[in-house]
Design an enzyme around this catalytic site. Structure first.
Site, mmCIF file in Angstrom:
data_model
loop_
_atom_site.group_PDB
_atom_site.id
_atom_site.type_symbol
_atom_site.label_atom_id
_atom_site.label_comp_id
_atom_site.label_asym_id
_atom_site.label_seq_id
_atom_site.Cartn_x
_atom_site.Cartn_y
_atom_site.Cartn_z
ATOM 1 N N ASP A 50 78.348 116.468 76.446
ATOM 2 C CA ASP A 50 79.233 115.440 76.978
ATOM 3 C C ASP A 50 79.352 114.326 75.924
ATOM 4 O OD1 ASP A 50 80.604 113.823 78.968
ATOM 5 O OD2 ASP A 50 78.722 112.712 79.103
ATOM 6 N N ASP B 34 80.757 110.579 76.500
ATOM 7 C CA ASP B 34 80.449 109.214 76.964
ATOM 8 C C ASP B 34 79.168 109.170 77.797
ATOM 9 O OD1 ASP B 34 82.960 109.109 75.868
ATOM 10 O OD2 ASP B 34 83.945 108.268 77.624
#
Ligand SMILES: [Zn+2]
Length: 191
Positions: free
Chosen positions: A14, A16
Protein backbone atom coordinates in the site's frame (compact mmCIF):
# COMPACT_ATOMS: atom_id res chain seq x y z
CA UNK A 1 18.93 -14.95 -12.40
CA UNK A 2 16.74 -17.70 -13.95
CA UNK A 3 15.15 -17.40 -17.34
CA UNK A 4 12.69 -14.76 -18.39
CA UNK A 5 9.72 -17.05 -17.99
CA UNK A 6 10.43 -17.73 -14.36
CA UNK A 7 7.72 -16.26 -12.19
CA UNK A 8 8.84 -14.27 -9.19
CA UNK A 9 6.96 -13.53 -5.99
CA UNK A 10 6.05 -9.94 -5.17
CA UNK A 11 5.19 -7.86 -2.17
CA UNK A 12 2.20 -5.68 -2.91
CA UNK A 13 2.62 -2.54 -0.85
CA UNK A 14 0.00 0.00 0.00
CA UNK A 15 1.23 3.59 -0.50
CA UNK A 16 -0.44 6.02 1.95
CA UNK A 17 0.13 5.22 5.62
CA UNK A 18 2.45 2.35 4.71
CA UNK A 19 5.37 3.66 2.62
CA UNK A 20 4.57 7.37 2.97
CA UNK A 21 2.85 9.29 5.76
CA UNK A 22 -0.92 9.33 5.39
CA UNK A 23 -2.50 12.67 4.54
CA UNK A 24 -6.22 12.45 3.95
CA UNK A 25 -6.70 12.53 0.18
CA UNK A 26 -3.10 13.47 -0.47
CA UNK A 27 -3.06 15.34 -3.77
CA UNK A 28 0.09 17.49 -3.91
CA UNK A 29 3.67 16.33 -4.53
CA UNK A 30 4.95 18.43 -1.61
CA UNK A 31 2.78 16.36 0.75
CA UNK A 32 4.69 13.17 -0.06
CA UNK A 33 6.95 12.14 2.81
CA UNK A 34 8.55 8.70 3.04
CA UNK A 35 8.67 6.84 6.34
CA UNK A 36 12.30 6.69 7.42
CA UNK A 37 12.34 2.89 7.02
CA UNK A 38 10.80 2.88 3.53
CA UNK A 39 13.88 2.50 1.35
CA UNK A 40 15.71 -0.05 3.53
CA UNK A 41 12.54 -2.15 3.85
CA UNK A 42 11.98 -2.21 0.09
CA UNK A 43 15.63 -3.07 -0.50
CA UNK A 44 15.50 -5.90 2.02
CA UNK A 45 12.52 -7.42 0.19
CA UNK A 46 14.15 -6.97 -3.22
CA UNK A 47 17.33 -8.66 -2.00
CA UNK A 48 15.21 -11.59 -0.85
CA UNK A 49 13.89 -11.96 -4.41
CA UNK A 50 10.57 -10.12 -4.26
CA UNK A 51 9.33 -7.70 -6.85
CA UNK A 52 7.85 -4.58 -5.30
CA UNK A 53 4.47 -3.49 -6.59
CA UNK A 54 2.63 -0.55 -5.04
CA UNK A 55 -1.18 -0.81 -5.14
CA UNK A 56 -3.19 2.16 -3.95
CA UNK A 57 -6.88 3.06 -3.69
CA UNK A 58 -7.34 6.65 -4.84
CA UNK A 59 -11.05 7.29 -4.55
CA UNK A 60 -10.28 11.02 -4.27
CA UNK A 61 -10.42 10.91 -8.07
CA UNK A 62 -13.95 9.46 -8.18
CA UNK A 63 -14.94 11.99 -5.51
CA UNK A 64 -13.62 14.87 -7.63
CA UNK A 65 -11.08 15.93 -5.02
CA UNK A 66 -8.14 15.68 -7.40
CA UNK A 67 -7.43 14.60 -10.96
CA UNK A 68 -5.44 11.75 -12.49
CA UNK A 69 -2.92 14.40 -13.53
CA UNK A 70 -2.51 15.41 -9.87
CA UNK A 71 -2.11 11.76 -8.92
CA UNK A 72 0.54 11.24 -11.60
CA UNK A 73 2.53 14.15 -10.15
CA UNK A 74 2.25 12.72 -6.64
CA UNK A 75 3.32 9.28 -7.85
CA UNK A 76 6.26 10.74 -9.75
CA UNK A 77 7.41 12.49 -6.58
CA UNK A 78 6.93 9.25 -4.64
CA UNK A 79 9.08 7.27 -7.07
CA UNK A 80 11.75 9.96 -7.20
CA UNK A 81 11.98 10.22 -3.40
CA UNK A 82 12.47 6.46 -3.25
CA UNK A 83 15.11 6.66 -5.95
CA UNK A 84 16.94 9.40 -4.02
CA UNK A 85 16.93 7.06 -1.01
CA UNK A 86 18.33 4.24 -3.13
CA UNK A 87 15.15 2.17 -3.57
CA UNK A 88 13.26 1.13 -6.65
CA UNK A 89 9.78 -0.27 -7.23
CA UNK A 90 8.77 -2.52 -10.11
CA UNK A 91 5.26 -1.23 -10.63
CA UNK A 92 2.61 1.11 -9.32
CA UNK A 93 -1.13 0.65 -9.79
CA UNK A 94 -4.03 2.74 -8.58
CA UNK A 95 -7.78 2.37 -8.41
CA UNK A 96 -9.44 5.72 -9.18
CA UNK A 97 -12.93 4.48 -8.27
CA UNK A 98 -15.23 4.74 -5.27
CA UNK A 99 -17.39 1.95 -3.83
CA UNK A 100 -20.40 3.09 -5.86
CA UNK A 101 -18.50 2.43 -9.12
CA UNK A 102 -18.53 -1.33 -8.40
CA UNK A 103 -15.15 -1.82 -10.06
CA UNK A 104 -12.97 -4.89 -9.64
CA UNK A 105 -9.81 -3.02 -8.68
CA UNK A 106 -10.73 -1.20 -5.46
CA UNK A 107 -8.99 -2.97 -2.58
CA UNK A 108 -9.84 -5.40 -1.01
CA UNK A 109 -10.81 -6.63 -4.49
CA UNK A 110 -7.86 -8.12 -6.31
CA UNK A 111 -7.99 -6.47 -9.77
CA UNK A 112 -4.75 -4.55 -9.37
CA UNK A 113 -2.88 -7.63 -8.15
CA UNK A 114 -4.15 -9.74 -11.07
CA UNK A 115 -3.19 -7.08 -13.59
CA UNK A 116 0.27 -6.64 -12.07
CA UNK A 117 0.79 -10.41 -11.98
CA UNK A 118 0.18 -10.59 -15.72
CA UNK A 119 2.32 -7.58 -16.56
CA UNK A 120 5.23 -8.49 -14.27
CA UNK A 121 5.17 -12.29 -14.38
CA UNK A 122 4.41 -12.66 -10.69
CA UNK A 123 3.87 -15.85 -8.71
CA UNK A 124 0.82 -14.73 -6.72
CA UNK A 125 0.75 -17.79 -4.44
CA UNK A 126 4.21 -16.92 -3.10
CA UNK A 127 3.46 -13.22 -2.76
CA UNK A 128 2.37 -11.05 0.18
CA UNK A 129 0.54 -7.78 0.79
CA UNK A 130 1.44 -5.09 3.31
CA UNK A 131 -0.69 -2.16 4.38
CA UNK A 132 -2.08 -0.11 7.24
CA UNK A 133 -5.70 -1.01 6.65
CA UNK A 134 -7.90 -4.07 6.84
CA UNK A 135 -8.53 -3.75 3.10
CA UNK A 136 -4.83 -4.37 2.48
CA UNK A 137 -4.58 -7.72 4.21
CA UNK A 138 -7.97 -8.78 2.85
CA UNK A 139 -6.51 -8.04 -0.57
CA UNK A 140 -3.77 -10.57 0.15
CA UNK A 141 -6.41 -13.15 0.98
CA UNK A 142 -8.73 -12.32 -1.94
CA UNK A 143 -5.89 -12.47 -4.46
CA UNK A 144 -4.65 -15.84 -3.21
CA UNK A 145 -1.28 -14.69 -1.87
CA UNK A 146 0.38 -16.10 1.25
CA UNK A 147 -1.58 -13.42 3.09
CA UNK A 148 -1.30 -9.86 4.27
CA UNK A 149 0.69 -8.14 6.97
CA UNK A 150 -0.92 -5.17 8.68
CA UNK A 151 1.20 -2.27 9.89
CA UNK A 152 0.28 0.05 12.76
CA UNK A 153 1.37 3.16 10.88
CA UNK A 154 -1.26 5.33 9.12
CA UNK A 155 -4.76 4.10 9.97
CA UNK A 156 -3.38 0.88 11.44
CA UNK A 157 -3.85 1.69 15.10
CA UNK A 158 -7.46 2.74 14.56
CA UNK A 159 -8.28 -0.22 12.34
CA UNK A 160 -6.60 -2.78 14.54
CA UNK A 161 -9.72 -2.99 16.76
CA UNK A 162 -11.83 -4.06 13.81
CA UNK A 163 -9.72 -7.12 13.04
CA UNK A 164 -11.57 -9.09 15.73
CA UNK A 165 -14.85 -8.82 13.80
CA UNK A 166 -13.29 -9.97 10.49
CA UNK A 167 -13.46 -13.58 9.35
CA UNK A 168 -10.04 -13.32 7.75
CA UNK A 169 -7.08 -12.36 9.93
CA UNK A 170 -3.75 -10.83 8.95
CA UNK A 171 -0.60 -12.98 8.96
CA UNK A 172 0.80 -10.51 11.47
CA UNK A 173 0.14 -7.06 12.89
CA UNK A 174 3.42 -5.18 13.16
CA UNK A 175 4.71 -1.74 14.03
CA UNK A 176 5.84 -0.58 10.60
CA UNK A 177 7.05 -1.51 7.13
CA UNK A 178 10.50 -2.44 8.40
CA UNK A 179 9.08 -5.09 10.73
CA UNK A 180 6.75 -6.26 7.97
CA UNK A 181 9.68 -6.72 5.59
CA UNK A 182 11.63 -8.68 8.21
CA UNK A 183 8.60 -10.88 8.89
CA UNK A 184 8.03 -11.62 5.20
CA UNK A 185 11.66 -12.50 4.51
CA UNK A 186 11.68 -14.95 7.46
CA UNK A 187 8.26 -16.37 6.55
CA UNK A 188 9.25 -16.91 2.92
CA UNK A 189 12.31 -18.91 3.97
CA UNK A 190 10.15 -21.29 5.96
CA UNK A 191 7.86 -22.05 3.02
ZN1 LIG B 1 -11.27 0.47 -9.24
Amino acid sequence: MGNRNTKRPAVFLDRDGTVIFDKNYLSKPEQVKLYSCAAESINKLRKAGFKIIVVTNQSGIARGMFTIKDLDKVNKKFVSLLKESGAKIDGLYYCPHADKDKCSCRKPLAGMVFRAAKEHNIDIAKSYTVGDSIRDYLLGFNAGTQGGVMTLTGHGKKQQKEIASQKVKPLAVLKNLKQAANFIVKNAKKN
